[in-house]
Motif scaffolding. Structure first.
Motif, PDB file in Angstrom:
ATOM      1  N   GLN A  21       0.794  -1.233   0.000  1.00  0.00           N
ATOM      2  CA  GLN A  21       0.000   0.000   0.000  1.00  0.00           C
ATOM      3  C   GLN A  21       0.824   1.280   0.000  1.00  0.00           C
ATOM      4  OE1 GLN A  21      -0.463  -2.236   2.789  1.00  0.00           O
ATOM      5  NE2 GLN A  21      -1.941  -3.497   1.655  1.00  0.00           N
ATOM      6  N   ILE A  22       2.056   1.235   0.522  1.00  0.00           N
ATOM      7  CA  ILE A  22       2.781   2.478   0.791  1.00  0.00           C
ATOM      8  C   ILE A  22       3.054   3.298  -0.469  1.00  0.00           C
ATOM      9  CG2 ILE A  22       5.067   1.367   0.718  1.00  0.00           C
ATOM     10  CD1 ILE A  22       3.880   4.280   3.004  1.00  0.00           C
ATOM     11  N   THR A  23       3.340   2.652  -1.587  1.00  0.00           N
ATOM     12  CA  THR A  23       3.587   3.414  -2.822  1.00  0.00           C
ATOM     13  C   THR A  23       2.315   4.133  -3.270  1.00  0.00           C
ATOM     14  OG1 THR A  23       5.293   1.828  -3.512  1.00  0.00           O
ATOM     15  CG2 THR A  23       4.414   3.303  -5.197  1.00  0.00           C
ATOM     16  N   ARG A  42      10.259  -0.302  -0.613  1.00  0.00           N
ATOM     17  CA  ARG A  42       9.316   0.400  -1.496  1.00  0.00           C
ATOM     18  C   ARG A  42       9.473   1.925  -1.359  1.00  0.00           C
ATOM     19  NH1 ARG A  42       9.317  -3.923  -3.195  1.00  0.00           N
ATOM     20  NH2 ARG A  42       7.612  -5.458  -3.346  1.00  0.00           N
ATOM     21  N   VAL A  43       9.686   2.384  -0.137  1.00  0.00           N
ATOM     22  CA  VAL A  43       9.847   3.829   0.079  1.00  0.00           C
ATOM     23  C   VAL A  43      11.158   4.315  -0.525  1.00  0.00           C
ATOM     24  CG1 VAL A  43       9.999   5.669   1.803  1.00  0.00           C
ATOM     25  CG2 VAL A  43       8.451   3.740   2.174  1.00  0.00           C
ATOM     26  N   ILE A  44      12.220   3.552  -0.359  1.00  0.00           N
ATOM     27  CA  ILE A  44      13.508   3.920  -0.942  1.00  0.00           C
ATOM     28  C   ILE A  44      13.402   3.998  -2.466  1.00  0.00           C
ATOM     29  CG2 ILE A  44      15.890   3.140  -1.322  1.00  0.00           C
ATOM     30  CD1 ILE A  44      15.805   1.979   1.533  1.00  0.00           C
ATOM     31  N   GLU A  45      12.718   3.039  -3.070  1.00  0.00           N
ATOM     32  CA  GLU A  45      12.505   3.057  -4.519  1.00  0.00           C
ATOM     33  C   GLU A  45      11.766   4.324  -4.943  1.00  0.00           C
ATOM     34  OE1 GLU A  45      10.374  -0.473  -5.483  1.00  0.00           O
ATOM     35  OE2 GLU A  45      12.026  -1.835  -4.997  1.00  0.00           O
ATOM     36  N   PHE A  46      10.740   4.679  -4.167  1.00  0.00           N
ATOM     37  CA  PHE A  46       9.947   5.865  -4.489  1.00  0.00           C
ATOM     38  C   PHE A  46      10.813   7.117  -4.399  1.00  0.00           C
ATOM     39  CE2 PHE A  46       7.226   9.449  -3.563  1.00  0.00           C
ATOM     40  CZ  PHE A  46       6.184   9.293  -4.458  1.00  0.00           C
ATOM     41  N   ILE A  47      11.630   7.209  -3.359  1.00  0.00           N
ATOM     42  CA  ILE A  47      12.494   8.384  -3.190  1.00  0.00           C
ATOM     43  C   ILE A  47      13.462   8.510  -4.369  1.00  0.00           C
ATOM     44  CG2 ILE A  47      14.370   9.355  -1.794  1.00  0.00           C
ATOM     45  CD1 ILE A  47      12.919   8.282   0.689  1.00  0.00           C
TER      46      ILE A  47
END
Length: 269
Positions: free
Chosen positions: A17-19, A50-55
């Motif tokens: 869900q985070i993305t 997932r958050v690192i990928e988004f950043i």
């Protein structure tokens, strides 16, 4: 003087869900946000990845990934974020849960019309007029409405939700850190409601949309229902002595988190 607004996203095991939550932060919302912190509560899945990928893919967004020193619980993650907001001179902090049940777009009218300036906190309400519930069971809806009524009777103010995943707080109301001794668990928000009554905070509720599809609930309904009743009775009978008492099962001297990854800083560097 422009307000400095922090967006706080707590998350635990929400890799699916985070993305989607981070993608809610579009150009319109971004106009109001100075910095975003995603506080990972020692997830055992790939939430952090997932958050690192988004950043990395959105380095222009002032997003910072923090990892709690230990699993503090949802309430403990709030304490990390509230302390961060105070220590870094933010004026307001928005809370958006990382499990994608709420939608930050529901906060836009509050931001655009500057409603938040009139209150100490603006709380998202799943059961206010105009709110939308998708996939939420009738049993849980009924239970929440009953507890809203009970809390309303005790605090003598209409309560539309005891703790949704979308709220906005004026940091001034948090500066004495009255929340430190509150439970580190999901019941943290219940205590926040009672504290707002005791400290005479000016609160407002706004309708939100809420959905349940692929989220995994961490709520143990029966045990939490009993705990909340005990909490409400404690406040009803003791008021200030209850709110200022130690309500944590395992008191901690401090709540700390480590910065794991970040995009651009809030000053644009």
């Amino acid at each position: 003087m422009n307000e400095k607004i922090l967006l706080f996203i707590p998350g635990y095991n929400c890799e699916n869900q985070i993305t989607r939550v981070l993608n809610q932060i579009d150009s319109e919302i971004s106009k109001y946000i100075d910095e975003i912190i995603m506080v990972n509560n020692i997830s055992s899945d790939k939430t952090e990845e997932r958050v690192i990928e988004f950043i990395k893919q959105n380095s222009q967004i002032p997003l910072k990934l923090l990892r709690n020193t230990e699993n503090y619980g949802l309430g403990g993650s709030h304490k990390v974020a509230f302390n961060y907001a105070i220590n870094n001179n933010f004026n307001y902090v928005i809370v958006l849960h990382g499990d994608d049940q709420g939608n930050i777009q529901d906060l836009l009218p509050v931001l655009k019309n500057e409603v938040y300036k009139k209150y100490d906190c603006c709380l998202g309400a799943r059961f206010a007029k105009g709110a939308k519930l998708n996939g939420y069971s009738k049993f849980r809806t009924f239970g929440n409405r009953v507890y809203n009524i009970l809390f309303s009777l005790v605090v003598r103010k209409r309560i539309y939700d005891l703790g949704s995943g979308l709220n906005m707080y004026n940091v001034n109301m948090l500066k004495n850190r009255f929340y430190t001794k509150f439970p580190d668990k999901l019941t943290f928000n219940y205590c926040m409601i009672l504290a707002s009554n005791y400290y005479k905070h000016n609160i407002s509720f706004f309708p939100i949309s809420w959905r349940e599809d692929d989220q995994v609930s961490n709520v143990k309904m029966f045990s939490q229902a009993i705990n909340v009743l005990g909490m409400l009775f404690g406040y009803f009978t003791k008021r200030g002595n209850f709110i200022t008492s130690e309500l944590r099962e395992n008191p901690k001297a401090e709540y700390t988190a480590k910065v794991i990854c970040e995009g651009r800083t809030s000053d644009g560097e």
